[in-house]
Design an enzyme around this catalytic site. Structure first.
Site, PDB file in Angstrom:
ATOM      1  N   LEU A 177      15.895   0.651   6.803  1.00 40.84           N
ATOM      2  CA  LEU A 177      15.892   2.093   7.057  1.00 40.84           C
ATOM      3  C   LEU A 177      15.785   2.310   8.565  1.00 40.84           C
ATOM      4  O   LEU A 177      14.987   1.648   9.231  1.00 40.84           O
ATOM      5  CB  LEU A 177      14.735   2.762   6.321  1.00 40.84           C
ATOM      6  CG  LEU A 177      14.684   2.505   4.799  1.00 40.84           C
ATOM      7  CD1 LEU A 177      13.424   3.107   4.191  1.00 40.84           C
ATOM      8  CD2 LEU A 177      15.911   3.074   4.112  1.00 40.84           C
ATOM      9  N   HIS A 225       3.968  -3.041  14.712  1.00 46.27           N
ATOM     10  CA  HIS A 225       3.522  -2.914  13.315  1.00 46.27           C
ATOM     11  C   HIS A 225       2.021  -2.716  13.188  1.00 46.27           C
ATOM     12  O   HIS A 225       1.483  -2.799  12.093  1.00 46.27           O
ATOM     13  CB  HIS A 225       3.969  -4.120  12.471  1.00 46.27           C
ATOM     14  CG  HIS A 225       5.457  -4.323  12.472  1.00 46.27           C
ATOM     15  ND1 HIS A 225       6.328  -3.331  12.112  1.00 46.27           N
ATOM     16  CD2 HIS A 225       6.214  -5.389  12.805  1.00 46.27           C
ATOM     17  CE1 HIS A 225       7.567  -3.775  12.219  1.00 46.27           C
ATOM     18  NE2 HIS A 225       7.527  -5.021  12.646  1.00 46.27           N
ATOM     19  N   ARG A 231      -7.329  -3.533  -0.728  1.00 45.28           N
ATOM     20  CA  ARG A 231      -8.647  -3.527  -0.074  1.00 45.28           C
ATOM     21  C   ARG A 231      -8.911  -2.155   0.536  1.00 45.28           C
ATOM     22  O   ARG A 231      -8.036  -1.302   0.547  1.00 45.28           O
ATOM     23  CB  ARG A 231      -8.644  -4.566   1.047  1.00 45.28           C
ATOM     24  CG  ARG A 231      -7.473  -4.328   1.978  1.00 45.28           C
ATOM     25  CD  ARG A 231      -7.516  -5.147   3.234  1.00 45.28           C
ATOM     26  NE  ARG A 231      -6.224  -5.158   3.890  1.00 45.28           N
ATOM     27  CZ  ARG A 231      -5.737  -4.204   4.664  1.00 45.28           C
ATOM     28  NH1 ARG A 231      -6.451  -3.108   4.890  1.00 45.28           N
ATOM     29  NH2 ARG A 231      -4.540  -4.303   5.212  1.00 45.28           N
ATOM     30  N   VAL A 253      -8.638   0.380   7.213  1.00 46.34           N
ATOM     31  CA  VAL A 253      -9.221   0.901   8.455  1.00 46.34           C
ATOM     32  C   VAL A 253      -9.204   2.432   8.444  1.00 46.34           C
ATOM     33  O   VAL A 253     -10.172   3.089   8.829  1.00 46.34           O
ATOM     34  CB  VAL A 253      -8.418   0.389   9.679  1.00 46.34           C
ATOM     35  CG1 VAL A 253      -8.965   0.984  10.966  1.00 46.34           C
ATOM     36  CG2 VAL A 253      -8.413  -1.129   9.735  1.00 46.34           C
TER      37      VAL A 253
HETATM   38  P1  ADP Z   1       3.661  -6.547   6.463  1.00 44.96           P
HETATM   39  O1  ADP Z   1       3.043  -6.915   5.169  1.00 44.96           O
HETATM   40  O2  ADP Z   1       3.976  -7.754   7.300  1.00 44.96           O
HETATM   41  O3  ADP Z   1       2.926  -5.480   7.189  1.00 44.96           O
HETATM   42  P2  ADP Z   1       5.618  -4.589   5.480  1.00 44.96           P
HETATM   43  O4  ADP Z   1       6.515  -4.857   4.345  1.00 44.96           O
HETATM   44  O5  ADP Z   1       4.454  -3.685   5.226  1.00 44.96           O
HETATM   45  O6  ADP Z   1       5.119  -5.983   6.101  1.00 44.96           O
HETATM   46  O7  ADP Z   1       6.463  -4.019   6.683  1.00 44.96           O
HETATM   47  C1  ADP Z   1       5.901  -3.884   7.961  1.00 44.96           C
HETATM   48  C2  ADP Z   1       6.706  -2.919   8.791  1.00 44.96           C
HETATM   49  O8  ADP Z   1       8.062  -3.380   8.944  1.00 44.96           O
HETATM   50  C3  ADP Z   1       6.851  -1.533   8.202  1.00 44.96           C
HETATM   51  O9  ADP Z   1       5.733  -0.724   8.488  1.00 44.96           O
HETATM   52  C4  ADP Z   1       8.103  -1.052   8.904  1.00 44.96           C
HETATM   53  O10 ADP Z   1       7.784  -0.717  10.243  1.00 44.96           O
HETATM   54  C5  ADP Z   1       8.964  -2.294   8.932  1.00 44.96           C
HETATM   55  N1  ADP Z   1       9.819  -2.380   7.735  1.00 44.96           N
HETATM   56  C6  ADP Z   1       9.540  -3.024   6.590  1.00 44.96           C
HETATM   57  N2  ADP Z   1      10.543  -2.877   5.680  1.00 44.96           N
HETATM   58  C7  ADP Z   1      11.478  -2.103   6.257  1.00 44.96           C
HETATM   59  C8  ADP Z   1      12.755  -1.590   5.839  1.00 44.96           C
HETATM   60  N3  ADP Z   1      13.258  -1.823   4.618  1.00 44.96           N
HETATM   61  N4  ADP Z   1      13.436  -0.812   6.711  1.00 44.96           N
HETATM   62  C9  ADP Z   1      12.942  -0.547   7.943  1.00 44.96           C
HETATM   63  N5  ADP Z   1      11.767  -1.011   8.404  1.00 44.96           N
HETATM   64  C10 ADP Z   1      11.028  -1.782   7.583  1.00 44.96           C
END
Ligand code: ADP
Length: 450
Positions: A204, A236, A292, A295
């Site tokens: 996205l 992130h 969990r 924060v």
């Molecule tokens: P983690 O467990 O490593 O935090 P996430 O799946 O929560 O991984 O994704 C971390 C970040 O990566 C998201 O907050 C977003 O910024 C980006 N992200 C993850 N998936 C997508 C996607 N499908 N499209 C765009 N950005 C993504």
């Protein structure tokens, strides 16, 4: 029902949990590393035990030492806080095997959510909207992988099933890059997470990060406590959060909230948890669940009027959740600034002695911190030294209070990201609301080139 709790964490969250326990008249045992001997919350505990040297591997991540401390001090339950062992299913198993209560979900729920492929499958089954992508792991067979990727469309993102903390992800812009990118991501995943399974989903371009807080008892009853927007991130890492997520229409939010509650029922989830979504063009896309306390839970406490940590402890004690969905209110707007001991421009950690410490106050202002004037920020852990939470009747009221609080606040002796927060609250796009997850980094890039 347990009457004593060992807090297996440090810093502001150890203090937050200690406050909840003491308000509930529970006996509190704190474990700490050699570096945290002088932390203020250690003095407030009924018992405190040093479990090892400063490095987390030898203290806060040492499950055996923590269990031994629990036995020595007669603890009946362990609260893992966030980070460290909080999402470690094996540790949760060991706690329960020792006859103690793990204040969190079952190890089985943690295992499902810890594997992002399994998590997405469980979410789909419960009708939670997910980012369109591969159903399971991306196959090793090149043409099968390409076919799936073409169905998803480019750009897409490859993610490690065992990934976390923003690692193990790679964006692929075009088909010709797919196979090499998949091989690299698999190899990184194998090395970092000991699990080479990867999956693909649509990338996205301009999403916001919107999440939903849930709480569930052990009897199949769950409610969702509203939304949070955590789009202001750097690498992130969340920097500033708010509740509720601005500009999200109430009906579609309620629909997704109900799906989250249904997912809790289906996987037998218990305790507090957070469903994280990317939100783009009015649609929600599940990315992961955090099993969990988070924060940013205080912004939801501010808008709901609930004490999430006390509720979490009660759920672990086996109480029934008496709260009904219709009882959950969302009043006003709340913000949280994560105050980090770091350079506001380079983001380099800035441990050391705090010489000036002037926290803010006033109506609607809460400041959660274990630090004080004369406190030495250790260099061994993450740089969070406090959280400023501000609540107001409207978003504009809350923002005004936040601006005043940030102006009042003074921390000396170490560098902090206070100047960054002051810039954020003056940013017209942020003031308008609804900025995407790239906004802060774009702003920082422009500033660095200026
Ligand atoms: P983690 O467990 O490593 O935090 P996430 O799946 O929560 O991984 O994704 C971390 C970040 O990566 C998201 O907050 C977003 O910024 C980006 N992200 C993850 N998936 C997508 C996607 N499908 N499209 C765009 N950005 C993504």
């Amino acid at each position: 029902m347990f009457r004593s709790v060992l807090i297996a964490n440090r810093g502001e969250i150890a203090l937050r949990i200690l406050r909840a326990c003491r308000a509930m008249d529970l006996r509190v045992i704190v474990v700490h590393s050699e570096a945290d001997r002088d932390a203020s919350y250690v003095r407030h505990a009924d018992a405190a035990l040093c479990i090892g040297p400063a490095p987390a591997q030898q203290s806060y991540l040492n499950g055996a030492a923590i269990l031994l401390a629990a036995e020595v001090c007669g603890a009946e339950a362990i609260h893992p806080g966030y980070g460290f062992l909080s999402e470690n299913a094996d540790f949760a198993d060991q706690v329960e095997a020792s006859g103690l209560t793990f204040i969190g979900p079952t190890a089985q729920s943690m295992r499902i959510m810890g594997d992002k492929i399994a998590a997405k499958q469980a979410m789909r089954a419960a009708g939670v909207p997910c980012v369109p992508g591969s159903d399971g792991a991306l196959p090793l067979d090149p043409s099968a992988a390409q076919e799936i990727a073409n169905e998803i469309g480019y750009p897409l993102i490859l993610k490690a099933a065992g990934g976390g903390g923003g690692r193990g992800m790679r964006v692929v812009e075009q088909e010709s890059d797919l196979l090499a990118a998949a091989a690299m991501t698999r190899e990184e995943a194998r090395r970092a997470f000991n699990n080479s399974a990867i999956y693909a989903e649509r990338f996205l371009r301009h999403p916001r990060h919107v999440e939903i807080q849930v709480i569930a008892d052990s009897f199949g009853h769950a409610v969702w406590l509203g939304s949070r927007d955590c789009s202001l991130q750097r690498r992130h890492q969340k920097v500033l959060e708010e509740a509720p997520a601005p500009g999200v229409d109430a009906e579609s939010l309620a629909r997704v909230g109900e799906r989250c509650v249904e997912a809790c029922r289906q996987i037998g989830y218990r305790g507090v948890g957070t469903f994280e979504f990317l939100y783009e063009d009015g649609s929600f896309f599940f990315i992961e669940m955090n099993t969990r306390l988070q924060v940013e839970h205080p912004v939801t406490e501010a808008t709901s009027g609930l004490d999430i940590v006390q509720m979490q402890i009660r759920m672990a004690q086996g109480e029934r959740l008496t709260l009904q969905q219709s009882d959950v209110a969302c009043r006003g707007q709340a913000f949280e600034c994560r105050i980090n001991a770091e350079d506001p421009d380079t983001f380099a950690p800035s441990p050391g002695l705090i010489s000036t410490w002037e926290p803010p106050g006033g109506p609607g202002v809460r400041f959660d911190s274990h630090a004080f004037s004369g406190y030495r920020v250790p260099r061994h852990y993450d740089s969070l030294i406090g959280k400023l939470i501000v609540h107001g009747a409207t978003r504009a009221d809350a923002l005004a209070r936040l601006r005043v609080a940030l102006d009042e606040m003074a921390i000396g002796g170490i560098a902090t990201n206070l100047p960054l927060h002051r810039r954020i609250v003056a940013d017209p796009d942020f003031i308008r609301g609804e900025v995407d997850i790239h906004h802060l980094e774009n702003r920082l890039r422009v500033r660095n080139h200026a």
